[in-house]
Design an enzyme around this catalytic site. Structure first.
Site, short mmCIF file in Angstrom:
data_model
loop_
_atom_site.label_atom_id
_atom_site.label_comp_id
_atom_site.label_asym_id
_atom_site.label_seq_id
_atom_site.Cartn_x
_atom_site.Cartn_y
_atom_site.Cartn_z
N TYR A 180 0.84 -1.21 0.00
CA TYR A 180 0.00 0.00 0.00
C TYR A 180 0.87 1.25 0.00
O TYR A 180 0.60 2.21 -0.72
CB TYR A 180 -0.95 0.02 1.21
CG TYR A 180 -1.93 1.16 1.13
CD1 TYR A 180 -3.14 1.00 0.45
CD2 TYR A 180 -1.63 2.40 1.68
CE1 TYR A 180 -4.03 2.06 0.34
CE2 TYR A 180 -2.51 3.46 1.56
CZ TYR A 180 -3.71 3.29 0.90
OH TYR A 180 -4.59 4.34 0.77
N PHE B 108 -7.42 22.37 -23.94
CA PHE B 108 -7.69 20.94 -24.06
C PHE B 108 -8.92 20.66 -23.19
O PHE B 108 -9.10 21.28 -22.14
CB PHE B 108 -6.50 20.07 -23.66
CG PHE B 108 -6.81 18.61 -23.89
CD1 PHE B 108 -6.87 18.12 -25.19
CD2 PHE B 108 -7.11 17.76 -22.84
CE1 PHE B 108 -7.22 16.79 -25.42
CE2 PHE B 108 -7.45 16.44 -23.08
CZ PHE B 108 -7.51 15.95 -24.37
N THR B 109 -9.73 19.71 -23.62
CA THR B 109 -11.05 19.48 -23.00
C THR B 109 -10.98 19.32 -21.48
O THR B 109 -11.58 20.10 -20.74
CB THR B 109 -11.70 18.24 -23.64
OG1 THR B 109 -10.77 17.15 -23.54
CG2 THR B 109 -12.04 18.49 -25.10
N ASP C 185 1.71 21.00 -19.82
CA ASP C 185 1.05 19.73 -20.12
C ASP C 185 2.04 18.93 -20.96
O ASP C 185 2.21 19.18 -22.15
CB ASP C 185 -0.26 19.99 -20.88
CG ASP C 185 -1.06 18.72 -21.12
OD1 ASP C 185 -0.44 17.64 -21.18
OD2 ASP C 185 -2.29 18.82 -21.26
N LYS D 198 -0.33 8.44 -23.10
CA LYS D 198 0.07 8.88 -24.45
C LYS D 198 1.55 8.54 -24.65
O LYS D 198 1.89 7.39 -24.83
CB LYS D 198 -0.20 10.37 -24.63
CG LYS D 198 -1.51 10.87 -24.00
CD LYS D 198 -2.76 10.53 -24.79
CE LYS D 198 -4.06 10.87 -24.09
NZ LYS D 198 -4.26 12.19 -23.55
N ARG E 221 -13.32 16.50 -33.32
CA ARG E 221 -12.67 17.59 -32.58
C ARG E 221 -13.17 18.89 -33.20
O ARG E 221 -12.49 19.52 -33.99
CB ARG E 221 -11.14 17.48 -32.66
CG ARG E 221 -10.53 16.48 -31.68
CD ARG E 221 -10.95 16.74 -30.28
NE ARG E 221 -10.31 15.92 -29.26
CZ ARG E 221 -10.90 15.60 -28.11
NH1 ARG E 221 -12.15 15.94 -27.87
NH2 ARG E 221 -10.26 14.93 -27.18
N PHE F 261 -18.77 15.53 -25.60
CA PHE F 261 -18.37 14.71 -26.77
C PHE F 261 -18.27 13.22 -26.44
O PHE F 261 -18.45 12.38 -27.31
CB PHE F 261 -17.04 15.22 -27.35
CG PHE F 261 -15.91 15.21 -26.36
CD1 PHE F 261 -15.75 16.27 -25.48
CD2 PHE F 261 -15.01 14.17 -26.31
CE1 PHE F 261 -14.71 16.27 -24.55
CE2 PHE F 261 -13.97 14.15 -25.40
CZ PHE F 261 -13.82 15.21 -24.51
C1 LIG Z 1 -5.27 13.00 -22.84
C2 LIG Z 1 -4.84 14.35 -22.47
C3 LIG Z 1 -5.07 14.85 -21.20
C4 LIG Z 1 -5.87 14.10 -20.15
O1 LIG Z 1 -5.27 12.92 -19.77
P1 LIG Z 1 -6.09 11.58 -19.41
O2 LIG Z 1 -5.00 10.60 -19.16
O3 LIG Z 1 -6.96 11.24 -20.58
O4 LIG Z 1 -6.91 11.86 -18.20
C5 LIG Z 1 -4.58 16.12 -20.91
N1 LIG Z 1 -3.94 16.85 -21.82
C6 LIG Z 1 -3.71 16.40 -23.05
C7 LIG Z 1 -2.96 17.24 -24.04
C8 LIG Z 1 -4.16 15.14 -23.43
O5 LIG Z 1 -3.95 14.71 -24.68
#
Ligand SMILES: *Cc1c(COP(=O)(O)O)cnc(C)c1O
Length: 476
Positions: free
Chosen positions: A90, A142-143, A233, A276, A400, A467
């Site tokens: 843990y 970004f969303t 980011d 990613k 998008r 979306f």
């Molecule tokens: C995917 C993404 C996020 C969010 O990350 P998650 O792992 O999907 O929660 C944030 N910023 C960018 C640029 C992304 O492509």
């Protein structure tokens, strides 16, 4: 593949197209996952049942899945071996320390907070730094990033260069911050109401476009004058580093890893969707240099994610992630990855299919406004284009455009972005060149019948990030 087709569309090998000998992937395939193409009636039923939203399709109904590159990468044999070394304690799992060391070594930040994925980290940093009434400038929204900034009481302000909103502009760094726009915001609202600049590289919503080293340096200098922080980011920064190596004076012989580390050195911290760049199916982190910010976030993480030494990940996931970080930054890997995306983009360009130029790091973006000039934006042309691609060939892409942009929280109206796009996102190390050929032909088939296509109406709309779950019906 028929003789005919390869003559027509692949007059040269991939290497020749780029003026050198061909390259091939720096890996071979050890395990395969069967996929198959559902018949036309099945596809018609599936997309109807999914409310014309590709997020609501079942994966078993999909042939080539280009919905996203998030969590869809193929792990290496080393990462799979790492899974067996999970320390599922843990607290204080040894895998956390491997992860922490990898982030410190490759990104250069001092403190690391693990999170279950990127939005977990966005939540923590937004809550820690944003006061209600603050403004958060960023190089295009970004969303999930913007939503967490809004939920924390902030207002996002787009300060990306104008070229980013123009799908035809060939600017090499369309992700750059426009420092004049930032300066104007500072003068309008006051530096004390801007806790940080939200910088992303590459910029997903602009088409995977990079930020230059010169731009981040200049941004740092401007922010230093006003005492404003810069948070990054870093989700696709490995791809951003590749574009700097390729396009920016003085970096041609610098390894990707060194470029990345220099870039990060101009920022105060970063959040990461490890799903990613980092070649894992789940995971994320937040890293900062400021000890107070770290303390706040590592306290918040135990409320929302999990203990500060796992943050929602299993020990084995952290091990695979630590290994993934080292693989993600190998020059041969990243070159292969970006060039595969470019290969698909070049096939489409050769047929005069409208895409965002230059082709970005993780995806090819179709310009739905030019596909369907007869469909107004409030009838969701990009949403329909993604549905048509699936109907034609079982290829899954994502909208998008106006659906992703959501509604303005003040007015409740749709936000109408200049870019109305469909994203063909390439998972890392998953598909072959033949899959890219099949995809290109599917896009061509949909393009050739574009005039018959009509728009959609939205029949269900969730409150947040619509979306993902909205449902549509064809008009007429
Ligand atoms: C995917 C993404 C996020 C969010 O990350 P998650 O792992 O999907 O929660 C944030 N910023 C960018 C640029 C992304 O492509």
């Amino acid at each position: 593949m028929s003789e005919d087709r390869s003559q027509q569309h692949k007059p040269q090998t991939m290497g020749q197209q780029y003026g050198r000998r061909s390259w091939a992937e720096p890996w071979k395939i050890k395990m395969v996952e069967p996929i198959s193409l559902a018949g036309p009636e099945e596809r018609a039923r599936a997309i109807r049942e999914a409310g014309y939203n590709t997020f609501l399709l079942r994966s078993e109904d999909v042939y080539i899945d280009l919905l996203t590159d998030s969590g869809t990468s193929a792990m290496s044999d080393r990462q799979w071996a790492g899974l067996m070394l999970g320390d599922e304690a843990y607290a204080g799992s040894r895998n956390f320390y491997h992860l922490e060391e990898a982030v410190q070594t490759y990104y250069g930040y001092r403190y690391v907070v693990p999170t279950h994925q990127g939005r977990g980290a966005e939540h923590l940093i937004s809550r820690a730094l944003i006061e209600p009434g603050d403004f958060i400038p960023g190089n295009m929204y970004f969303t999930t990033t913007r939503l967490h900034q809004e939920l924390a009481g902030g207002t996002f302000v787009d300060v990306i260069v104008d070229e980013a909103h123009d799908p035809a502009s060939l600017h090499p760094f369309k992700g750059n911050v426009d420092l004049n726009k930032l300066q104007a915001l500072i003068e309008r609202v006051g530096a004390e109401h801007i806790p940080y600049v939200s910088l992303a590289g590459t910029v997903n919503m602009a088409g995977g476009q990079p930020v230059s080293m010169a731009n981040v340096k200049a941004l740092r200098a401007l922010c230093d004058r006003y005492g404003i922080k810069v948070y990054l980011d870093a989700t696709r920064m490995a791809e951003n580093a590749f574009f700097i190596q390729e396009r920016e004076e003085g970096y041609q012989n610098t390894p990707i890893a060194a470029i990345l580390k220099e870039f990060c050195s101009y920022t105060d911290g970063a959040w990461m969707s490890a799903k990613k760049d980092h070649l894992v199916n789940i995971g994320g982190w937040l890293a900062v240099n400021d000890h107070d910010v770290f303390e706040q976030c590592s306290n918040l993480v135990v409320v929302y994610e999990g203990l500060h030494t796992y943050g929602g990940m299993a020990g084995r996931d952290m091990e695979a992630l630590a290994i993934g970080i080292t693989e993600a930054l190998e020059d041969a890997h990243i070159r292969t990855r970006v060039n595969q995306v470019r290969y698909l983009g070049d096939l489409l360009s050769a047929w005069d299919i409208p895409i965002v130029q230059p082709v970005g790091g993780h995806a090819v973006f179709l310009n739905a406004k030019l596909f369907y000039p007869h469909i107004p934006q409030n009838q969701f042309p990009a949403q329909m284009l993604a549905a048509q691609l699936y109907l034609d060939s079982g290829v899954r892409a994502m909208e998008r455009g106006v659906v992703s942009a959501g509604r303005d929280p003040e007015t409740g109206e749709h936000r109408y972005p200049a870019l109305e796009l469909v994203r063909l996102t390439i998972p890392r190390r998953v598909y072959t060149q033949a899959h890219m050929d099949v995809t290109a032909e599917a896009v061509k088939a949909v393009f050739d019948t574009r005039e018959q296509t009509r728009g959609l109406k939205m029949v269900f709309e969730p409150k947040y990030l619509r979306f993902f779950q909205a449902r549509f019906e064809p008009i007429g």
